[in-house]
Design an enzyme around this catalytic site. Structure first.
Site, PDB file in Angstrom:
ATOM      1  N   THR A 132     -48.862 -19.633 -54.591  1.00  0.00           N
ATOM      2  CA  THR A 132     -50.174 -19.909 -54.011  1.00  0.00           C
ATOM      3  C   THR A 132     -50.316 -19.288 -52.616  1.00  0.00           C
ATOM      4  O   THR A 132     -49.308 -19.080 -51.921  1.00  0.00           O
ATOM      5  CB  THR A 132     -50.362 -21.442 -53.912  1.00  0.00           C
ATOM      6  OG1 THR A 132     -51.509 -21.718 -53.127  1.00  0.00           O
ATOM      7  CG2 THR A 132     -49.169 -22.132 -53.262  1.00  0.00           C
ATOM      8  N   ASP A 133     -51.553 -19.074 -52.195  1.00  0.00           N
ATOM      9  CA  ASP A 133     -51.792 -18.584 -50.824  1.00  0.00           C
ATOM     10  C   ASP A 133     -51.536 -19.679 -49.792  1.00  0.00           C
ATOM     11  O   ASP A 133     -51.405 -19.391 -48.595  1.00  0.00           O
ATOM     12  CB  ASP A 133     -53.226 -18.034 -50.678  1.00  0.00           C
ATOM     13  CG  ASP A 133     -54.331 -19.038 -50.984  1.00  0.00           C
ATOM     14  OD1 ASP A 133     -54.037 -20.202 -51.310  1.00  0.00           O
ATOM     15  OD2 ASP A 133     -55.517 -18.651 -50.884  1.00  0.00           O
ATOM     16  N   GLU A 134     -51.446 -20.957 -50.239  1.00  0.00           N
ATOM     17  CA  GLU A 134     -51.298 -22.064 -49.270  1.00  0.00           C
ATOM     18  C   GLU A 134     -49.977 -22.005 -48.518  1.00  0.00           C
ATOM     19  O   GLU A 134     -49.843 -22.628 -47.460  1.00  0.00           O
ATOM     20  CB  GLU A 134     -51.420 -23.425 -49.977  1.00  0.00           C
ATOM     21  CG  GLU A 134     -52.734 -23.569 -50.689  1.00  0.00           C
ATOM     22  CD  GLU A 134     -53.187 -25.006 -50.887  1.00  0.00           C
ATOM     23  OE1 GLU A 134     -52.557 -25.923 -50.354  1.00  0.00           O
ATOM     24  OE2 GLU A 134     -54.198 -25.176 -51.581  1.00  0.00           O
ATOM     25  N   TYR A 158     -47.499 -30.366 -50.718  1.00  0.00           N
ATOM     26  CA  TYR A 158     -47.635 -29.423 -51.845  1.00  0.00           C
ATOM     27  C   TYR A 158     -47.236 -28.014 -51.428  1.00  0.00           C
ATOM     28  O   TYR A 158     -46.376 -27.390 -52.056  1.00  0.00           O
ATOM     29  CB  TYR A 158     -49.074 -29.429 -52.383  1.00  0.00           C
ATOM     30  CG  TYR A 158     -49.390 -28.222 -53.240  1.00  0.00           C
ATOM     31  CD1 TYR A 158     -48.795 -28.047 -54.491  1.00  0.00           C
ATOM     32  CD2 TYR A 158     -50.266 -27.218 -52.793  1.00  0.00           C
ATOM     33  CE1 TYR A 158     -49.069 -26.922 -55.274  1.00  0.00           C
ATOM     34  CE2 TYR A 158     -50.536 -26.099 -53.561  1.00  0.00           C
ATOM     35  CZ  TYR A 158     -49.939 -25.956 -54.803  1.00  0.00           C
ATOM     36  OH  TYR A 158     -50.198 -24.838 -55.567  1.00  0.00           O
ATOM     37  N   LYS A 162     -44.103 -25.596 -52.629  1.00  0.00           N
ATOM     38  CA  LYS A 162     -44.278 -24.271 -53.243  1.00  0.00           C
ATOM     39  C   LYS A 162     -43.558 -23.207 -52.402  1.00  0.00           C
ATOM     40  O   LYS A 162     -42.956 -22.282 -52.951  1.00  0.00           O
ATOM     41  CB  LYS A 162     -45.763 -23.925 -53.377  1.00  0.00           C
ATOM     42  CG  LYS A 162     -46.516 -24.724 -54.420  1.00  0.00           C
ATOM     43  CD  LYS A 162     -46.043 -24.505 -55.850  1.00  0.00           C
ATOM     44  CE  LYS A 162     -46.393 -23.157 -56.416  1.00  0.00           C
ATOM     45  NZ  LYS A 162     -46.084 -23.071 -57.878  1.00  0.00           N
TER      46      LYS A 162
END
Ligand code: NAD
Ligand code: DAU
Length: 355
Positions: A132-134, A158, A162
């Site tokens: 993810t970009d997060e 989260y 990741k």
């Protein structure tokens, strides 16, 4: 065949459907069927021998060893994860268990499988990790979009889990030579999206005449990608990506949340007008998400330059298809709003005051 993990969830199910249609190659689908997994998403493959479903956990080493030995996949695509930021704030433990320990266990099982392959099969084998970009953290309003070289600065349980999984994947390449690929994608939307996330939540709440809870001022920015474009990006990276490389995937579609909510309301006003008045009357600003990242934006030029991938949908075409899909699938929408779903809605929204 390929092994897909988490293939009964939102993106995984779209990917399995897309993969079988685009390539015809069989898929072994390993999914723990948590609250987010739904075999109804794969109903069209029910009697199709190209889809083999196994109910199980990526943290179960014995199961993984058996599946890899029996089916001998040529590639693994790892979608399996706990994926919702708000749930990670209420209960981070499951995120560490699946996203960190699960990815570790999967990497170890896949490494043993890969080492036992003959030289040609070992050279062509791929492990693609869907991230993810997060993991890059939050951008200021004038900052350039995330490139693959942006430092990791995860801010939620989260995104931290990741980020940890991405680091494990990277290390398994550098230390053991496992041919890994990592994709860091922006916010997806489209069919089969579980209505705990912004876009499907707004659609199902509006149709039920319920409030549309916008966190804080609603000016947080996300980049939105239609899920089928994410699927084609993963197929492209699996086919032509450079082992050890990471690829940012995005829609070139930065929008503040409030604009997303207004677009959904306008489409519903057009497609399913409510006699009680415009859907935007239901918008309610509520207490913000703790630690809420202000802006994500993806620079997806590497995947375009090196692999020739670009999204096919604009936000306008993708969101129209998405709203149409929800209007056309009332039974799916009704069935996913089980008692457990209602409990989650209470947990996340009951304590939020109107901002
Ligand atoms: P999702 O929550 O809809 O689905 C996750 C799936 O994984 C479910 O089917 C669930 O049953 C399964 N699963 C959970 N724990 C498991 C375990 N221990 N073993 C096996 N299966 C397990 O998630 P999604 O939105 O489809 O996201 C899929 C992947 O893509 C995730 O890794 C997520 O981090 C990543 N991602 C999501 C987005 C997005 O916008 N949704 C964007 C970028 C990346
Ligand atoms: O950026 C990629 C990520 O996008 C993925 O890695 C995650 O798995 C996925 O869930 C998504 O994370 P977000 O937190 O960005 O998505 P979500 O749909 O939960 O929220 C989108 C934005 O909308 C965010 O700024 C929070 C806000 N929001 C969300 C909900 C559920 C609201 O304002 N109200 C809501 O009720």
């Amino acid at each position: 065949m390929i092994l897909v993990t988490g293939g009964a969830g939102f993106i995984g199910a779209n990917f399995v459907l897309d993969w079988v249609e685009a390539t015809g190659e069989p898929v072994l689908n390993l999914d723990a069927l948590t609250y987010a997994g739904n075999l109804e998403n794969l109903a069209s493959l029910k009697d199709d021998p190209r889809h083999v479903f196994v109910h199980g956990d990526i943290a179960d080493r014995a199961l993984l060893d058996r599946l890899l030995a029996d089916h001998r996949p040529r590639a693994v695509v790892n979608f399996a994860a706990e994926s919702h930021v708000d749930r990670s704030i209420h209960g981070p433990g499951a995120f560490i268990k699946t996203n960190v320990e699960g990815t570790f266990t999967l990497l170890e099982a896949v490494r043993a499988h890969w080492l036992a392959l003959d030289a040609a099969a070992r050279a062509s084998f791929r492990f693609l990790h869907v991230s993810t970009d997060e993991v890059y953290g939050s951008l200021g309003p004038g900052d350039p979009p995330f490139r693959e070289t942006h430092p990791y600065e995860p801010n939620s349980p989260y995104s931290a889990s990741k980020a940890a999984s991405d680091h494990l994947v990277r290390a398994w390449h550098h230390t053991y030579g496992l041919p890994v690929l990592t994709t860091n994608c922006s916010n997806n939307y489209g069919p089969y999206h579980f209505p705990e996330k912004l876009i499907p939540l707004m659609i199902v709440n509006a149709l039920a005449g319920k409030p549309l809870p916008v966190y804080g001022d609603g000016m947080q920015v996300r980049d939105w990608l239609y899920v089928k474009d994410h699927c084609s990006a993963i197929r492209t990276v699996l086919e032509r990506g450079q082992p050890g490389q990471t690829y940012n995937v995005g829609g070139w579609n930065e929008k503040p949340n409030i604009e997303i909510v207004r677009s959904i309301c306008a489409l519903l006003d057009e497609m399913r007008p409510d006699p009680a008045g415009p859907y935007a009357r239901l918008v309610k600003h509520v207490t913000d998400r703790p630690g809420h990242d202000r802006r994500y934006a993806i620079d997806a030029s590497r995947i375009e330059r090196e692999l020739g991938w670009r999204p096919a949908e604009t936000f306008e075409t993708g969101i129209r298809k998405t709203v149409r899909w929800y209007l056309d699938h009332p039974d799916w929408v009704a069935r996913v709003q089980s008692g457990a779903y209602r409990d989650w809605v209470d947990t996340n929204y009951a304590g939020r005051s109107t901002a």
